[in-house]
Design a protein around this motif. Structure first.
Motif, PDB file in Angstrom:
ATOM      1  N   HIS A  25       0.827  -1.204   0.000  1.00 36.82           N
ATOM      2  CA  HIS A  25       0.000   0.000   0.000  1.00 36.82           C
ATOM      3  C   HIS A  25       0.862   1.256   0.000  1.00 36.82           C
ATOM      4  CE1 HIS A  25      -4.004  -1.860   1.440  1.00 36.82           C
ATOM      5  NE2 HIS A  25      -3.268  -2.775   0.856  1.00 36.82           N
ATOM      6  N   GLU A  26       0.270   2.349  -0.459  1.00 35.59           N
ATOM      7  CA  GLU A  26       0.956   3.642  -0.480  1.00 35.59           C
ATOM      8  C   GLU A  26       0.259   4.576   0.509  1.00 35.59           C
ATOM      9  OE1 GLU A  26       2.167   7.197  -3.586  1.00 35.59           O
ATOM     10  OE2 GLU A  26       1.129   5.434  -4.343  1.00 35.59           O
ATOM     11  N   TYR A  27       1.043   5.262   1.338  1.00 31.74           N
ATOM     12  CA  TYR A  27       0.503   6.124   2.380  1.00 31.74           C
ATOM     13  C   TYR A  27       1.059   7.537   2.240  1.00 31.74           C
ATOM     14  CZ  TYR A  27      -0.651   1.675   4.564  1.00 31.74           C
ATOM     15  OH  TYR A  27      -1.146   0.422   4.818  1.00 31.74           O
ATOM     16  N   GLY A  37      -0.446  13.925  11.830  1.00 32.73           N
ATOM     17  CA  GLY A  37       0.465  12.820  12.115  1.00 32.73           C
ATOM     18  C   GLY A  37      -0.047  11.461  11.690  1.00 32.73           C
ATOM     19  N   GLN A  38      -1.317  11.354  11.344  1.00 34.25           N
ATOM     20  CA  GLN A  38      -1.842  10.069  10.895  1.00 34.25           C
ATOM     21  C   GLN A  38      -1.449   9.823   9.445  1.00 34.25           C
ATOM     22  OE1 GLN A  38      -5.880   9.000  11.877  1.00 34.25           O
ATOM     23  NE2 GLN A  38      -5.904  10.419  13.612  1.00 34.25           N
ATOM     24  N   LEU A  39      -1.450   8.560   9.069  1.00 30.87           N
ATOM     25  CA  LEU A  39      -1.165   8.182   7.692  1.00 30.87           C
ATOM     26  C   LEU A  39      -2.473   7.834   7.003  1.00 30.87           C
ATOM     27  CD1 LEU A  39       1.937   5.850   8.177  1.00 30.87           C
ATOM     28  CD2 LEU A  39       1.897   8.289   7.626  1.00 30.87           C
ATOM     29  N   LEU A  40      -2.597   8.236   5.736  1.00 24.34           N
ATOM     30  CA  LEU A  40      -3.775   7.929   4.943  1.00 24.34           C
ATOM     31  C   LEU A  40      -3.369   6.987   3.819  1.00 24.34           C
ATOM     32  CD1 LEU A  40      -6.777   8.485   4.179  1.00 24.34           C
ATOM     33  CD2 LEU A  40      -5.921  10.345   2.737  1.00 24.34           C
ATOM     34  N   LEU A  45      -6.947   5.316  -4.446  1.00 26.85           N
ATOM     35  CA  LEU A  45      -7.399   6.591  -5.002  1.00 26.85           C
ATOM     36  C   LEU A  45      -6.987   6.712  -6.457  1.00 26.85           C
ATOM     37  CD1 LEU A  45      -6.612   9.167  -2.160  1.00 26.85           C
ATOM     38  CD2 LEU A  45      -8.725   7.910  -2.590  1.00 26.85           C
ATOM     39  N   THR A  46      -7.837   7.364  -7.244  1.00 27.57           N
ATOM     40  CA  THR A  46      -7.504   7.611  -8.641  1.00 27.57           C
ATOM     41  C   THR A  46      -6.444   8.718  -8.716  1.00 27.57           C
ATOM     42  OG1 THR A  46      -9.151   9.363  -8.909  1.00 27.57           O
ATOM     43  CG2 THR A  46      -9.883   7.072  -9.325  1.00 27.57           C
ATOM     44  N   ALA A  47      -5.872   8.896  -9.888  1.00 25.42           N
ATOM     45  CA  ALA A  47      -4.882   9.963 -10.077  1.00 25.42           C
ATOM     46  C   ALA A  47      -5.507  11.320  -9.774  1.00 25.42           C
ATOM     47  CB  ALA A  47      -4.334   9.919 -11.493  1.00 25.42           C
ATOM     48  N   GLU A  48      -6.763  11.529 -10.195  1.00 25.91           N
ATOM     49  CA  GLU A  48      -7.437  12.795  -9.924  1.00 25.91           C
ATOM     50  C   GLU A  48      -7.655  12.994  -8.424  1.00 25.91           C
ATOM     51  OE1 GLU A  48     -11.527  15.263 -10.862  1.00 25.91           O
ATOM     52  OE2 GLU A  48     -11.155  13.395 -11.947  1.00 25.91           O
ATOM     53  N   GLU A  49      -8.102  11.956  -7.726  1.00 23.37           N
ATOM     54  CA  GLU A  49      -8.321  12.062  -6.283  1.00 23.37           C
ATOM     55  C   GLU A  49      -7.022  12.366  -5.543  1.00 23.37           C
ATOM     56  OE1 GLU A  49     -12.102   9.059  -5.600  1.00 23.37           O
ATOM     57  OE2 GLU A  49     -10.107   8.195  -5.887  1.00 23.37           O
ATOM     58  N   ARG A  50      -5.923  11.862  -6.049  1.00 24.95           N
ATOM     59  CA  ARG A  50      -4.619  12.121  -5.413  1.00 24.95           C
ATOM     60  C   ARG A  50      -4.176  13.567  -5.570  1.00 24.95           C
ATOM     61  NH1 ARG A  50      -0.696   7.038  -5.558  1.00 24.95           N
ATOM     62  NH2 ARG A  50      -2.234   5.393  -5.234  1.00 24.95           N
ATOM     63  N   THR A  51      -4.707  14.270  -6.564  1.00 18.84           N
ATOM     64  CA  THR A  51      -4.330  15.668  -6.765  1.00 18.84           C
ATOM     65  C   THR A  51      -5.322  16.643  -6.140  1.00 18.84           C
ATOM     66  OG1 THR A  51      -5.434  15.796  -8.911  1.00 18.84           O
ATOM     67  CG2 THR A  51      -3.105  15.158  -8.915  1.00 18.84           C
ATOM     68  N   ALA A  78       6.167  15.990  -1.462  1.00 22.39           N
ATOM     69  CA  ALA A  78       5.436  14.784  -1.845  1.00 22.39           C
ATOM     70  C   ALA A  78       5.241  13.925  -0.595  1.00 22.39           C
ATOM     71  CB  ALA A  78       6.222  14.013  -2.893  1.00 22.39           C
ATOM     72  N   GLY A  79       4.162  13.196  -0.553  1.00 22.03           N
ATOM     73  CA  GLY A  79       3.927  12.308   0.582  1.00 22.03           C
ATOM     74  C   GLY A  79       3.246  12.977   1.756  1.00 22.03           C
ATOM     75  N   ARG A  80       2.825  14.232   1.587  1.00 19.94           N
ATOM     76  CA  ARG A  80       2.136  14.966   2.662  1.00 19.94           C
ATOM     77  C   ARG A  80       0.879  15.628   2.119  1.00 19.94           C
ATOM     78  NH1 ARG A  80       5.940  18.191   6.667  1.00 19.94           N
ATOM     79  NH2 ARG A  80       3.937  19.194   6.905  1.00 19.94           N
ATOM     80  N   TRP A  81      -0.156  15.633   2.938  1.00 16.49           N
ATOM     81  CA  TRP A  81      -1.354  16.426   2.648  1.00 16.49           C
ATOM     82  C   TRP A  81      -1.545  17.370   3.810  1.00 16.49           C
ATOM     83  CZ3 TRP A  81      -5.944  13.104   0.422  1.00 16.49           C
ATOM     84  CH2 TRP A  81      -5.583  12.630  -0.836  1.00 16.49           C
TER      85      TRP A  81
END
Length: 88
Positions: A25-27, A37-40, A45-51, A78-81
């Motif tokens: 999985h990718e988090y 601090g939580q990981l999602l 998720l689709t490419a659009e949802e990731r953006t 990258a890797g952060r929201w």
């Protein structure tokens, strides 16, 4: 000393162990707000949802149980929201 493992965001509290990641999985890390601090898990998720980010269910925000925390991908890392705010 015990190793700190970040909590995995799950909207279903009857779900799997909230500290167990899965190798396939990718988090991303949630930064700021009630889920800081939580990981999602973004594996499905689709490419659009990731953006565009996500409104994540949380009971820790100002709107109480069922409220949402708005997170969007960080423009600098990258890797952060990053948290934008809370909505009912």
């Amino acid at each position: 000393m015990t190793e700190h493992r970040p909590r995995i965001y799950v909207s279903d509290h009857d779900g799997p162990d909230p500290h167990t990641t899965h190798p396939a999985h990718e988090y991303i890390e949630l930064c700021g707000g009630p889920l800081d601090g939580q990981l999602l898990d973004i594996t499905r998720l689709t490419a659009e949802e990731r953006t565009t980010g996500a409104l994540l269910i949380t009971s820790h925000g100002p709107h109480g149980p069922g409220g949402r925390a708005d997170y969007e991908p960080s423009t600098g890392e990258a890797g952060r929201w990053n948290w934008l705010g809370d909505v009912p």
